[in-house]
Design a protein around this motif. Structure first.
Motif, short mmCIF file in Angstrom:
data_model
loop_
_atom_site.label_atom_id
_atom_site.label_comp_id
_atom_site.label_asym_id
_atom_site.label_seq_id
_atom_site.Cartn_x
_atom_site.Cartn_y
_atom_site.Cartn_z
N PHE A 107 0.85 -1.19 0.00
CA PHE A 107 0.00 0.00 0.00
C PHE A 107 0.88 1.24 0.00
CE2 PHE A 107 -2.80 -3.15 1.98
CZ PHE A 107 -4.03 -2.87 1.39
N ARG A 108 0.65 2.10 -0.96
CA ARG A 108 1.33 3.39 -0.93
C ARG A 108 0.47 4.34 -0.11
NH1 ARG A 108 2.42 6.63 -6.37
NH2 ARG A 108 0.20 7.04 -6.41
N THR A 109 1.07 5.03 0.85
CA THR A 109 0.28 6.01 1.62
C THR A 109 -0.12 7.15 0.68
OG1 THR A 109 2.22 7.20 2.42
CG2 THR A 109 1.42 5.39 3.80
N LEU A 110 -1.09 7.92 1.12
CA LEU A 110 -1.73 8.91 0.25
C LEU A 110 -0.75 9.77 -0.56
CD1 LEU A 110 -4.54 10.33 2.53
CD2 LEU A 110 -4.80 9.04 0.39
N ASP A 111 -0.96 9.77 -1.86
CA ASP A 111 -0.19 10.67 -2.73
C ASP A 111 -1.17 11.75 -3.22
OD1 ASP A 111 1.52 11.93 -4.46
OD2 ASP A 111 1.86 10.22 -5.77
N ILE A 112 -1.67 12.52 -2.27
CA ILE A 112 -2.56 13.63 -2.64
C ILE A 112 -1.80 14.94 -2.53
CG2 ILE A 112 -4.84 12.68 -2.12
CD1 ILE A 112 -4.50 13.96 0.69
N TRP A 135 3.31 20.71 -2.67
CA TRP A 135 2.91 20.14 -1.37
C TRP A 135 2.07 18.90 -1.66
CZ3 TRP A 135 -1.61 20.68 2.10
CH2 TRP A 135 -1.28 20.40 3.43
N ARG A 136 2.73 17.78 -1.75
CA ARG A 136 2.02 16.54 -2.09
C ARG A 136 2.63 15.35 -1.33
NH1 ARG A 136 4.28 14.32 -7.90
NH2 ARG A 136 3.47 12.40 -7.01
N ALA A 137 1.89 14.23 -1.41
CA ALA A 137 2.38 12.94 -0.93
C ALA A 137 2.87 12.99 0.52
CB ALA A 137 3.45 12.42 -1.89
N LEU A 208 11.10 5.51 -4.77
CA LEU A 208 12.20 6.38 -5.20
C LEU A 208 11.72 7.17 -6.41
CD1 LEU A 208 15.82 5.86 -4.74
CD2 LEU A 208 15.15 6.90 -6.88
N GLU A 209 11.35 8.42 -6.14
CA GLU A 209 10.80 9.28 -7.19
C GLU A 209 11.56 10.59 -7.27
OE1 GLU A 209 6.11 8.58 -7.18
OE2 GLU A 209 6.92 8.81 -5.18
N VAL A 210 12.23 10.92 -6.17
CA VAL A 210 12.97 12.19 -6.13
C VAL A 210 14.45 11.86 -6.26
CG1 VAL A 210 13.45 14.24 -4.74
CG2 VAL A 210 11.20 13.14 -4.59
N ASN A 232 7.80 7.09 -13.29
CA ASN A 232 7.02 8.17 -13.91
C ASN A 232 7.48 9.52 -13.38
OD1 ASN A 232 5.53 6.05 -14.89
ND2 ASN A 232 3.83 6.29 -13.48
N ASP A 233 7.59 9.59 -12.06
CA ASP A 233 8.03 10.85 -11.45
C ASP A 233 9.55 10.99 -11.51
OD1 ASP A 233 5.82 12.46 -10.63
OD2 ASP A 233 5.32 10.93 -9.15
N LEU A 234 10.25 9.89 -11.25
CA LEU A 234 11.72 9.98 -11.20
C LEU A 234 12.28 10.56 -12.51
CD1 LEU A 234 14.38 9.46 -9.76
CD2 LEU A 234 14.32 7.10 -10.57
N ASP A 242 8.28 17.54 -17.81
CA ASP A 242 6.93 17.23 -17.33
C ASP A 242 6.41 15.94 -17.94
OD1 ASP A 242 4.21 17.17 -16.82
OD2 ASP A 242 3.95 19.33 -17.04
N ARG A 243 6.01 14.99 -17.09
CA ARG A 243 5.60 13.66 -17.58
C ARG A 243 4.32 13.72 -18.40
NH1 ARG A 243 3.83 10.65 -11.92
NH2 ARG A 243 2.13 9.62 -13.02
N SER A 244 3.52 14.79 -18.22
CA SER A 244 2.24 14.81 -18.93
C SER A 244 2.21 15.80 -20.10
CB SER A 244 1.12 15.13 -17.94
OG SER A 244 1.41 16.33 -17.28
MG MG Z 1 4.73 9.05 -8.57
#
Ligand code: MG
Ligand code: PEP
Length: 309
Positions: A107-112, A135-137, A208-210, A232-234, A242-244
């Motif tokens: 389970f990944r904790t909230l990535d909001i 300010w996320r995750a 590991l995204e940062v 995706n983020d890394l 920008d990934r999107s």
């Molecule tokens: Mg991510």
């Protein structure tokens, strides 16, 4: 998506062709589903699937995935009309674990936060210029510890007596992991005071995204059971692309030698430290990219159910 009003014949034909190719590929996957994931030279690859909703759970069985390598808990929050309280969360996580049976779930904790603001959640006071780096995750979880604490409590209750995997997203510095782990430990102690059985097995890790975390492996790896690479983020942070953004798709290069070299070093460091490592970004679900990942030493991938088989 794109909607065509009164599509011309050739548009129809093109879509029919795409559909036929997709069905053919699916049939090929289905035929190979029961084959073990072993390369021709005998290397065993673990294949897990990514999920985020209860609706995804039947795919665990029908795709043949070995477990859930990434459960994006925020999706469950996004479909609720209000912030789910601890009871509701226990119910949700229990059902997920029930459906998973013997297969492990991370389970990944909230990535909001950032651009994933829940309709009922307080966002940052001002609009952020770069929400993906905002300010996320885990940043939200540590600044609003009640939020993280409630979620960890619910996960621990739901997983009483069974396996529980917890991973923290967007960790940029080791002290963030320590702080999150402290909250988890407090909740484990609270569980013991209430005579609730702890999980039969608890695994704690990070995504590991940062990129900055890559240069802290020495201090990080002794503290975790696993590392899950959020490519995706890394990649978007490594290449400042920008990934999107469709305009940057050429510059968002999952095969860039610099990135693959980073992965190889990371896999080696995890191997030496006895820490499991897997990759759960979208690239793992594309056959050619997956081969490159196996080539740099990855032995576990977590992909969308349709990419498992
Ligand atoms: Mg991510
Ligand atoms: C990632 O960043 O690779 C990842 C799996 O997380 P998400 O796509 O949810 O940001």
């Amino acid at each position: 998506g794109v909607a065509f009003l009164r599509p011309a014949e050739d548009v129809f034909a093109q879509y029919d062709e795409n559909l036929a190719a997709r069905n053919e590929r699916r049939a090929e996957y289905v035929a190979q589903r029961s084959e073990p994931a072993i390369t021709r030279d005998g290397v065993r690859i673990r294949l897990d699937m990514n999920a985020g909703l209860l609706l995804d759970m039947p795919h665990l069985e029908d795709s043949g995935a070995e477990g859930i390598g990434l459960f994006r808990t925020e999706l469950q929050f996004m479909v609720q009309p209000e912030f789910p309280d601890v009871r509701t969360q226990i119910e949700i996580y229990s059902r997920i674990l029930d459906e998973a049976g013997d297969k492990p779930v991370l389970f990944r904790t909230l990535d909001i936060g950032g651009d994933k603001i829940l309709p009922y959640q307080d966002g940052p006071l001002e609009r952020e210029e770069n929400p993906a780096m905002g300010w996320r995750a885990i940043r939200v979880g540590l600044d609003r510890p009640a939020l993280l604490r409630t979620q960890l409590r619910a996960l621990l209750y739901a997983a009483s007596g069974r396996h529980l995997g917890v991973m923290f997203p967007m960790v940029a510095e080791v002290p963030e992991l320590r702080a999150a782990r402290r909250i988890l430990d407090l909740e484990i102690e609270r569980l013991a005071r209430r005579n609730v059985a702890p999980p039969a097995r608890l695994e704690v890790g990070i995504m590991l995204e940062v990129p900055a975390l890559f240069w802290q492996l020495e201090n990080l790896l002794p503290l975790v059971d696993f590392v899950s690479i959020g490519s995706n983020d890394l990649i978007q942070f490594l290449f400042a692309a920008d990934r999107s953004s469709p305009r940057l798709s050429e510059r968002y290069d999952v095969m860039a030698p610099g990135f693959l070299r980073l992965l190889r070093t990371l896999v080696e460091a995890c191997g030496e430290a006895g820490v499991q490592v897997s990759l759960c970004g979208e690239m793992a679900g594309r056959p050619l990219d997956a081969m490159a990942l196996v080539g740099v030493g990855l032995r576990a991938l977590s992909v969308a159910p349709s990419a498992v088989g």
